[in-house]
Enzyme design. Sequence first.
Site, mmCIF file in Angstrom:
data_model
loop_
_atom_site.group_PDB
_atom_site.id
_atom_site.type_symbol
_atom_site.label_atom_id
_atom_site.label_comp_id
_atom_site.label_asym_id
_atom_site.label_seq_id
_atom_site.Cartn_x
_atom_site.Cartn_y
_atom_site.Cartn_z
ATOM 1 N N GLN A 45 -2.922 -12.206 7.500
ATOM 2 C CA GLN A 45 -3.105 -11.832 5.952
ATOM 3 C C GLN A 45 -2.255 -12.903 4.959
ATOM 4 O O GLN A 45 -2.721 -13.471 4.045
ATOM 5 C CB GLN A 45 -2.702 -10.474 5.518
ATOM 6 C CG GLN A 45 -2.542 -10.034 4.025
ATOM 7 C CD GLN A 45 -1.974 -8.701 3.959
ATOM 8 O OE1 GLN A 45 -2.982 -7.853 4.030
ATOM 9 N NE2 GLN A 45 -0.777 -8.547 3.587
ATOM 10 N N LEU A 52 6.719 3.131 1.676
ATOM 11 C CA LEU A 52 7.340 2.078 1.741
ATOM 12 C C LEU A 52 8.848 1.998 2.814
ATOM 13 O O LEU A 52 9.008 3.261 2.850
ATOM 14 C CB LEU A 52 8.012 1.542 0.302
ATOM 15 C CG LEU A 52 7.183 1.225 -0.655
ATOM 16 C CD1 LEU A 52 7.735 0.681 -1.997
ATOM 17 C CD2 LEU A 52 5.952 0.194 -0.363
ATOM 18 N N HIS A 53 8.865 0.950 3.304
ATOM 19 C CA HIS A 53 9.919 1.170 4.574
ATOM 20 C C HIS A 53 10.777 -0.187 4.368
ATOM 21 O O HIS A 53 10.681 -0.998 3.304
ATOM 22 C CB HIS A 53 9.478 1.289 5.854
ATOM 23 C CG HIS A 53 8.167 0.188 6.217
ATOM 24 N ND1 HIS A 53 8.634 -1.243 6.280
ATOM 25 C CD2 HIS A 53 6.924 0.395 6.279
ATOM 26 C CE1 HIS A 53 7.542 -1.761 6.364
ATOM 27 N NE2 HIS A 53 6.671 -0.933 6.433
ATOM 28 N N GLY A 64 10.778 -2.927 5.636
ATOM 29 C CA GLY A 64 10.180 -4.180 5.571
ATOM 30 C C GLY A 64 9.936 -4.434 4.252
ATOM 31 O O GLY A 64 10.031 -5.593 3.643
ATOM 32 N N HIS A 65 9.112 -3.613 3.474
ATOM 33 C CA HIS A 65 8.838 -3.857 2.006
ATOM 34 C C HIS A 65 10.171 -3.880 1.223
ATOM 35 O O HIS A 65 10.091 -4.868 0.400
ATOM 36 C CB HIS A 65 8.076 -2.487 1.441
ATOM 37 C CG HIS A 65 6.863 -2.028 2.317
ATOM 38 N ND1 HIS A 65 7.003 -0.890 3.095
ATOM 39 C CD2 HIS A 65 5.761 -2.707 2.239
ATOM 40 C CE1 HIS A 65 5.642 -0.754 3.460
ATOM 41 N NE2 HIS A 65 4.877 -1.678 3.054
ATOM 42 N N MET A 67 0.953 -1.227 -0.038
ATOM 43 C CA MET A 67 -0.017 -0.071 -0.019
ATOM 44 C C MET A 67 0.891 1.395 0.013
ATOM 45 O O MET A 67 0.323 2.351 0.334
ATOM 46 C CB MET A 67 -0.888 0.034 1.280
ATOM 47 C CG MET A 67 -1.859 -1.088 1.137
ATOM 48 S SD MET A 67 -3.450 -0.797 2.186
ATOM 49 C CE MET A 67 -2.919 -0.659 3.501
ATOM 50 N N GLY A 68 2.098 1.141 -0.226
ATOM 51 C CA GLY A 68 3.010 2.304 -0.457
ATOM 52 C C GLY A 68 3.506 2.765 1.116
ATOM 53 O O GLY A 68 3.394 1.845 1.946
ATOM 54 N N SER A 97 4.088 1.081 8.021
ATOM 55 C CA SER A 97 3.785 2.567 7.577
ATOM 56 C C SER A 97 3.102 3.262 8.507
ATOM 57 O O SER A 97 3.400 4.488 8.742
ATOM 58 C CB SER A 97 2.847 2.252 6.209
ATOM 59 O OG SER A 97 3.626 1.463 5.533
ATOM 60 N N LEU A 131 8.491 -2.748 11.786
ATOM 61 C CA LEU A 131 8.360 -1.628 10.914
ATOM 62 C C LEU A 131 6.998 -1.750 10.352
ATOM 63 O O LEU A 131 6.333 -2.808 9.919
ATOM 64 C CB LEU A 131 9.340 -1.678 9.686
ATOM 65 C CG LEU A 131 10.837 -1.765 10.245
ATOM 66 C CD1 LEU A 131 11.765 -1.855 8.949
ATOM 67 C CD2 LEU A 131 11.248 -0.299 10.716
HETATM 68 P P1 AMP Z 1 1.425 -2.834 3.640
HETATM 69 O O1 AMP Z 1 2.014 -1.951 2.535
HETATM 70 O O2 AMP Z 1 1.528 -2.398 5.046
HETATM 71 O O3 AMP Z 1 0.226 -3.134 3.056
HETATM 72 O O4 AMP Z 1 2.305 -4.233 3.252
HETATM 73 C C1 AMP Z 1 2.831 -4.840 2.380
HETATM 74 C C2 AMP Z 1 3.597 -5.945 2.505
HETATM 75 O O5 AMP Z 1 4.662 -5.737 3.136
HETATM 76 C C3 AMP Z 1 2.720 -6.962 3.279
HETATM 77 O O6 AMP Z 1 2.981 -8.292 2.743
HETATM 78 C C4 AMP Z 1 3.336 -6.804 4.940
HETATM 79 O O7 AMP Z 1 3.195 -7.999 5.396
HETATM 80 C C5 AMP Z 1 4.695 -6.458 4.466
HETATM 81 N N1 AMP Z 1 5.188 -5.983 5.467
HETATM 82 C C6 AMP Z 1 4.790 -4.725 6.275
HETATM 83 N N2 AMP Z 1 5.829 -4.248 7.147
HETATM 84 C C7 AMP Z 1 6.637 -5.550 7.126
HETATM 85 C C8 AMP Z 1 7.713 -5.683 8.105
HETATM 86 N N3 AMP Z 1 8.200 -4.907 8.987
HETATM 87 N N4 AMP Z 1 8.485 -6.565 7.737
HETATM 88 C C9 AMP Z 1 8.276 -7.557 6.705
HETATM 89 N N5 AMP Z 1 7.151 -7.378 5.942
HETATM 90 C C10 AMP Z 1 6.675 -6.238 5.960
#
Ligand code: AMP
Length: 272
Positions: free
Chosen positions: A144, A24-25, A27-28, A21-22, A177, A175
Amino acid sequence: MSELVRRWREQGLSIGLVPTMGALHEGHASLIRRARRGNDRVVVSIFVNPAQFGPGEDYARYPRALSRDLALCRRCGADAVYHPGVSQVYPEGFSTAVQVSGLSERLEGKFRPGHFRGVATVVLKLLETTRPERAYFGEKDYQQLTLVRRMASDLDLGVAIVGCPTARQPDGLALSSRNAYLSPRERALAPAIHAALVAARGLARGGASPKAVERRARARILASIPQARVDYVELVDARTLRPAERARGRLRLLAAVWLGKTRLIDNIPVFN
Ligand code: AMP
């Protein structure tokens, strides 16, 4: 996007998809790098999906940072970014939804009704558009990840769902967003959530009952962050996400906690 991946597929190139969902950090970034290592071409999707936000949730204020996101995607070796508009994903008259029964209703589902229907529906659309061999999801959103695996298997999607470990700050905070919403004081307290899960895992490994493990984690969160509101702390079977009957086997300890106006989720594996 469909046209681009069609050409790649014709050339026999494998495709990895990282849905996001953008905002980005790191983790992404770890997901994108993992996809980079395992595929000929990597697509990152950036779409803040209105269907997975409930009324009164943070859809409107969810952080958006497209130009920084594009730079991160480039740095991590993505070949393409798919950034559709809402009306492209949900054109006038859109009326189909994917419901993964059971898994959708537990844990997050109890507190965010309709959330996982929105997630499953958009993930299926993203997979259809990009036709990847592999799609990468973080364990950070463990429910999820489990639900997407179930959907991919139930609907014979022929895509491998790859789970990736949670990237954390040095103090343990996962981490996210949404960490951007935290005040400096809340940010300083937030690592207590992970610390409480780790401490409670110790109890589980010592053979304590699931209820005792959950109580300990909850009490420790509230002791460290008196103003926190705990939506749930649950020890569950890592595959079905059903409540653990005893502290044995492959389990997962998950929590959702409000700090002020920010809702944080985290989870850790528990093997016994
Ligand atoms: P989001 O943008 O938050 O919907 O996350 C997109 C993808 O990145 C999802 O598969 C999340 O589980 C993964 N994600 C988010 N935060 C982290 C994190 N801290 N470490 C690893 N993956 C993450």
